[in-house]
Design an enzyme around this catalytic site. Structure first.
Site, short mmCIF file in Angstrom:
data_model
loop_
_atom_site.label_atom_id
_atom_site.label_comp_id
_atom_site.label_asym_id
_atom_site.label_seq_id
_atom_site.Cartn_x
_atom_site.Cartn_y
_atom_site.Cartn_z
CG ASP A 1 -0.26 0.10 2.55
OD1 ASP A 1 0.80 -0.55 2.71
OD2 ASP A 1 -0.77 0.81 3.45
CD GLU A 20 4.10 0.93 7.22
OE1 GLU A 20 4.76 1.24 8.21
OE2 GLU A 20 3.79 1.75 6.33
#
Ligand code: BES
Ligand code: MN
Ligand code: MN
Length: 459
Positions: free
Chosen positions: A88, A153
């Site tokens: 991400d 994250e």
């Protein structure tokens, strides 16, 4: 080894072409409009694992974005690495400050520009290519490897802890390896041994029950933007210290030995100021710049909004104002405790003229990893071989919340082997990755996998 490295040399253009397809997927985890892309990105990673020769490759659903897991176990007698990274990325705003579009890779002056190039897609891709190159020339990897690539994250890894708890056996390994940090400087490879923790908060200040004409009411009602500004301004004192009683209570002191080691690292405040375009540095009195960002807890306002911000003027006394505020934490501070401390303090100082609500968004703990571990020794040797230079040891100011959980839940120490650079604009417009470090990273990863068996002996 020679064949593997010359294959890497020959494959440079192919690597860049392939990395571009990963960087083209807008996997912005914090914005739900990108959810389909974020899933597509997880699928890209899963398919990549199959392509490079990993045996098992699987998507695990979570209440949020999917986790991709893959492994290649060739011999239980070999050391086992648990590699962790994230697919991400951060939002791209402000979009108009990008020289070229964030999801169209562009190479300028030896740097690859795209959102995620340094943080962290480019760095996980380094390991994909290292594994692939070895498997193209050897029947087996010199290690067993388990790859855990998550999609949350950048939003605090909120579902990863449960995944790790539920899959302890599957994730069993000798050490954790992460490439999601930066080298100390160009030409100065480094091993990072400390990260700060985080407590991320949001404040909302509500004044009058509706927006008001600022001429008719201004002067008689406390403007929530002003009240919020007064609160935020009060959070630091004139010495640059955080002005919340108890904020420093649990802070672990840095040893003078460590402070001496920091002092020996090359650093120029002047150059730092010039690069950032600031006329003076700001921070806690009595600490150097590296100390301020690595080993001292801090508080930052990340965003603030309220009232009229469109074109032209509108005279309004707004009903609401908000801010996002994060605290970076150091070892021995607890993010939960700091959330409470912050919330109680804000409630206490809030004037009666407004209603203030405080929310905790997410958090994580600081970590220091041991420098004597086998993984660190192997990493130092690998960096030396790949970059022709012994690495420096440094801490960093950023956070990777799961690192502490790897220690608590799996008993594993982490090696932070980063290939970014501090000035590569992670989280900001024109994020980029230096190509020398990218290719050097692939060489380092290959050396690391081979070095590890010299340091971890299994019976
Ligand atoms: N890769 C960074 C962490 C990092 C930054 C390590 C700089 C070393 C140096 C990571 O992707 C990140 O940005 N983490 C967030 C954590 C948060 C959202 C919980 C951070 O540090 O803000
Ligand atoms: Mn990252
Ligand atoms: Mn990041």
């Amino acid at each position: 080894m020679k064949n593997i490295l010359s294959f890497v040399e020959k494959s440079k253009q192919n690597y860049l072409d392939e990395l571009k397809t990963l960087l083209a997927i807008p996997s912005v985890s914090s914005q739900s409009k990108y959810n389909p892309d974020t899933r597509k990105c997880a699928e890209w990673v899963r398919d990549q694992f199959k392509k490079i020769g990993m045996t098992k490759s699987q998507i695990f659903e979570t209440p949020g974005h999917p986790i991709v897991y893959s492994e290649l176990i060739s011999d239980p007698k070999k050391p086992t690495i648990l590699f962790y990274g994230h697919y991400d990325v951060q939002p791209v705003d402000p979009i108009n400050l990008w020289t070229t579009p964030p999801f169209e890779s562009n190479i300028r002056d030896g740097n690859l520009f795209a959102r995620g190039s340094a943080d962290d897609k480019g760095q996980i891709f380094i390991h994909f290519k290292a594994i692939e190159a070895i498997l193209k020339h050897e029947r087996e990897l010199p290690i067993n490897i388990k790859m855990l690539i998550e999609g949350e994250e950048e939003v605090g890894s909120v579902n990863l802890e449960n995944f790790v708890k539920a899959n302890k056996k599957m994730l069993k390994a000798d050490l954790v390896l992460i490439s999601d940090s930066a080298m100390y400087a160009k030409g100065l490879p480094s091993i990072c041994y400390g990260l700060r923790g985080l407590a991320y908060m949001e404040i909302e200040v509500v004044g009058p029950n509706r927006d008001l004409h600022s001429g008719s009411f201004g002067g008689a009602v406390h403007n929530p933007i002003q009240a919020l500004s007064e609160i935020i301004a009060s959070l630091h004192d004139e010495k640059g210290r955080v002005n919340i009683p108890g904020f420093y209570n649990d802070v672990q002191k840095v040893t003078s030995k460590e402070r001496q080691a920091f002092k020996r690292l090359p650093f120029s405040d002047k150059k730092y100021m010039k690069d950032l375009g600031v006329g003076e540095l700001y921070g806690e009195v009595g600490y150097s710049t590296n100390e301020r960002t690595w080993v001292r807890p801090t508080l930052e306002c990340n965003g603030i909004w309220g009232g009229y911000i469109e074109q032209g003027a509108k005279t309004v006394l707004p009903s609401k104002a908000s801010a996002k505020i994060s605290m970076r934490l150091v070892p021995n501070q607890s993010s939960k405790k700091m959330e409470k401390l912050f919330t109680n303090h804000i409630k206490k100082i809030a004037p009666k003229s407004v209603k203030v609500t405080v929310k905790a968004l997410h958090g994580g703990e600081a970590v220091v990893t041991p420098l004597e571990s086998a993984g660190v020794k192997a990493a130092a040797s690998a960096l030396n071989k790949a970059f022709g230079k012994k690495p420096l040891f440094q801490r960093e100011g950023g956070s990777i919340p799961i690192v502490v959980q790897f220690k608590h839940l799996l008993g594993l120490d982490t090696v932070l082997l980063g290939f970014g650079l501090p000035d590569e604009n992670a989280h900001s417009p024109d994020e980029h990755l230096n190509l020398d470090n990218f290719f050097g990273g692939i060489r380092t990863a290959i050396y690391f996998y081979y070095e590890l068996k010299n340091y971890i002996k299994k019976t």
